[in-house]
Design a protein around this motif. Structure first.
Motif, PDB file in Angstrom:
ATOM      1  N   CYS A 176     -66.225  69.579  90.447  1.00 22.55           N
ATOM      2  CA  CYS A 176     -66.492  69.757  91.873  1.00 22.55           C
ATOM      3  C   CYS A 176     -67.090  68.463  92.395  1.00 22.55           C
ATOM      4  O   CYS A 176     -68.099  67.992  91.842  1.00 22.55           O
ATOM      5  N   VAL A 177     -66.495  67.882  93.425  1.00 21.38           N
ATOM      6  CA  VAL A 177     -67.081  66.665  93.997  1.00 21.38           C
ATOM      7  C   VAL A 177     -67.329  66.841  95.493  1.00 21.38           C
ATOM      8  O   VAL A 177     -66.557  67.493  96.197  1.00 21.38           O
TER       9      VAL A 177
ATOM     10  N   SER B 169     -76.143  69.820  94.297  1.00 22.42           N
ATOM     11  CA  SER B 169     -77.258  70.458  93.567  1.00 22.42           C
ATOM     12  C   SER B 169     -77.067  71.967  93.584  1.00 22.42           C
ATOM     13  O   SER B 169     -77.300  72.658  92.591  1.00 22.42           O
ATOM     14  N   HIS B 170     -76.641  72.478  94.740  1.00 17.62           N
ATOM     15  CA  HIS B 170     -76.401  73.918  94.852  1.00 17.62           C
ATOM     16  C   HIS B 170     -75.313  74.354  93.864  1.00 17.62           C
ATOM     17  O   HIS B 170     -75.475  75.342  93.151  1.00 17.62           O
ATOM     18  N   CYS B 171     -74.215  73.579  93.842  1.00 18.16           N
ATOM     19  CA  CYS B 171     -73.113  73.910  92.920  1.00 18.16           C
ATOM     20  C   CYS B 171     -73.609  73.874  91.473  1.00 18.16           C
ATOM     21  O   CYS B 171     -73.246  74.729  90.661  1.00 18.16           O
ATOM     22  N   ALA B 172     -74.426  72.865  91.157  1.00 25.09           N
ATOM     23  CA  ALA B 172     -74.896  72.725  89.768  1.00 25.09           C
ATOM     24  C   ALA B 172     -75.635  73.992  89.343  1.00 25.09           C
ATOM     25  O   ALA B 172     -75.442  74.485  88.216  1.00 25.09           O
TER      26      ALA B 172
ATOM     27  N   GLU C 213     -68.068  71.113  86.157  1.00 23.76           N
ATOM     28  CA  GLU C 213     -68.964  69.951  86.248  1.00 23.76           C
ATOM     29  C   GLU C 213     -69.085  69.566  87.718  1.00 23.76           C
ATOM     30  O   GLU C 213     -68.095  69.627  88.454  1.00 23.76           O
ATOM     31  N   CYS C 214     -70.280  69.185  88.124  1.00 22.41           N
ATOM     32  CA  CYS C 214     -70.470  68.867  89.546  1.00 22.41           C
ATOM     33  C   CYS C 214     -70.898  67.416  89.694  1.00 22.41           C
ATOM     34  O   CYS C 214     -71.830  66.978  89.014  1.00 22.41           O
ATOM     35  N   ARG C 215     -70.210  66.684  90.559  1.00 20.85           N
ATOM     36  CA  ARG C 215     -70.495  65.243  90.692  1.00 20.85           C
ATOM     37  C   ARG C 215     -70.625  64.856  92.164  1.00 20.85           C
ATOM     38  O   ARG C 215     -69.816  65.286  92.996  1.00 20.85           O
ATOM     39  N   ILE C 216     -71.598  64.004  92.432  1.00 23.09           N
ATOM     40  CA  ILE C 216     -71.750  63.485  93.802  1.00 23.09           C
ATOM     41  C   ILE C 216     -70.702  62.393  94.012  1.00 23.09           C
ATOM     42  O   ILE C 216     -70.578  61.480  93.200  1.00 23.09           O
ATOM     43  N   SER C 217     -69.976  62.542  95.101  1.00 25.06           N
ATOM     44  CA  SER C 217     -68.908  61.592  95.405  1.00 25.06           C
ATOM     45  C   SER C 217     -69.382  60.572  96.437  1.00 25.06           C
ATOM     46  O   SER C 217     -70.418  60.775  97.084  1.00 25.06           O
ATOM     47  N   LYS C 218     -68.615  59.511  96.572  1.00 21.01           N
ATOM     48  CA  LYS C 218     -68.903  58.541  97.646  1.00 21.01           C
ATOM     49  C   LYS C 218     -67.666  58.496  98.538  1.00 21.01           C
ATOM     50  O   LYS C 218     -66.548  58.668  98.034  1.00 21.01           O
TER      51      LYS C 218
END
Ligand SMILES: C[S@@+](CC[C@H](N)C(=O)[O-])C[C@H]1O[C@@H](n2cnc3c(N)ncnc32)[C@H](O)[C@@H]1O
Length: 314
Positions: A175-176, A184-187, A197-202
């Motif tokens: 999930c990005v 953070s909510h997804c995590a 897996e949850c990742r912050i995207s740019k």
């Protein structure tokens, strides 16, 4: 639109009277409460039927206007300013007291990029519509195409409402989203799901290795992306998708819509749809190495407002 209180045009005075308690009047009240420019603030208009006080603001009936101190009267309307000025004169108000807005007091709201917008309201409301959207639009496509769900990406996942429904079918799901809060909510939402897996995207780079993803879907997010953003994101999709990998993209179809003229500022358009359409998607796909397998024009409050494109990397 933002309407600035005409501070520079109001003669020095201990108090002020705002004529008009609508949206512009409310904006003026907010500004005067913050700046504390006047010690006494009255608000009046035809619709106020009884006097009341809210904090420092005194709301009075229009027929009490002439009994108030002779403070400047600020007309909280742009469209009807002349009519209101005439009306006030007829009531017996001295014309010198009336202050009207001019075009300099009207400010366009900033053009937010979708990744800088505050989606919290949306996240709360959207959770109620997960199943119906998934079952109506995404599930039939999953059944039709049998996408390779070994390495799936939910692009711009928000708080993970669609990922929650799909994660059970995926070997692994990334999930990005650019929102730290959403990720953070997804995590914590997917804490128990080992395949998620949850990742912050740019906005300029999706955090995934080249050729590492087998299938991408994006729901109710790219509908706000303009041509430039879609063009850029598709180059990122092309980088991270493996050859033959599919993407199901829900995007805007508002450009050249038959019912309205789409504005460049997505926030001004119905349902905040961007000035983009199915033809634009076909054009971008052609030059970025994607085959458009199908496009479904769909209604979203308004007929043919959106489109789902199923595309394949060749
Ligand atoms: C309307 S919400 C939709 C969220 C989710 N897909 C859903 O259906 O609930 C739009 C989301 O797109 C995210 N977003 C906007 N621009 C982005 C970008 N360039 N890359 C990744 N996420 C982005 C926002 O942070 C927000 O969470």
């Amino acid at each position: 639109m933002f309407y600035l209180f005409p501070f520079g045009d109001v003669p020095k005075s201990e108090g002020v009277i705002i004529y008009g308690a609508g949206d512009i009047g409310q904006l003026f009240i907010q500004q005067l409460e913050v700046t504390r420019f006047f010690s006494t603030i009255y608000v009046t208009d035809k619709k106020i039927t009884s006097a009341k006080q809210e904090g420092a603001i005194k709301f009075v009936r229009e027929d009490a206007l002439l009994r108030l101190p002779a403070y400047p009267i600020i007309v909280a309307s742009l469209k009807f300013a002349d009519e209101i000025e005439l009306h006030l004169k007829k009531l017996g108000v001295n014309a010198n007291r009336v202050v009207k807005l001019n075009a300099n007091h009207v400010m366009e709201e900033g053009q937010y990029e979708p990744h800088t917008f505050d989606w919290n309201e949306y996240y709360k409301d959207a959770e109620e519509h997960n199943e119906v959207q998934f079952q109506t639009y995404l599930e039939p496509l999953m059944q039709k195409y049998h996408f390779n769900l070994s390495q799936v990406m939910d692009f711009a996942c928000g708080k993970g409402r669609i990922a929650d429904l799909l994660s059970g079918n995926c070997e692994s799901l990334i999930c990005v989203d650019t929102s730290q809060e959403a990720i953070s909510h997804c995590a914590s939402r997917f804490d128990e799901k080992e395949n998620v897996e949850c990742r912050i995207s740019k906005p300029e780079k999706i955090p995934a290795d080249s050729g590492s993803v087998s299938f991408i879907y994006s729901w109710d997010a790219m509908v706000h992306f303009d041509y430039k953003s879609v063009d850029y994101i598709l180059s990122e999709f092309s980088r991270i998708l493996s050859i033959g990998g599919y993407a199901v993209l829900h995007h805007s179809n508002a450009r050249e819509h038959q019912d309205f003229k789409a504005d460049k500022n997505w926030r001004k358009n119905p349902h905040c749809r961007s000035e983009f359409n199915a033809e634009d998607m076909r054009h971008i796909c052609r030059k970025s190495g994607f085959i458009v397998e199908e496009q479904q024009i769909m209604d979203w409050g308004i007929k043919a407002l959106d489109c789902i494109s199923v595309i394949r990397k060749c």
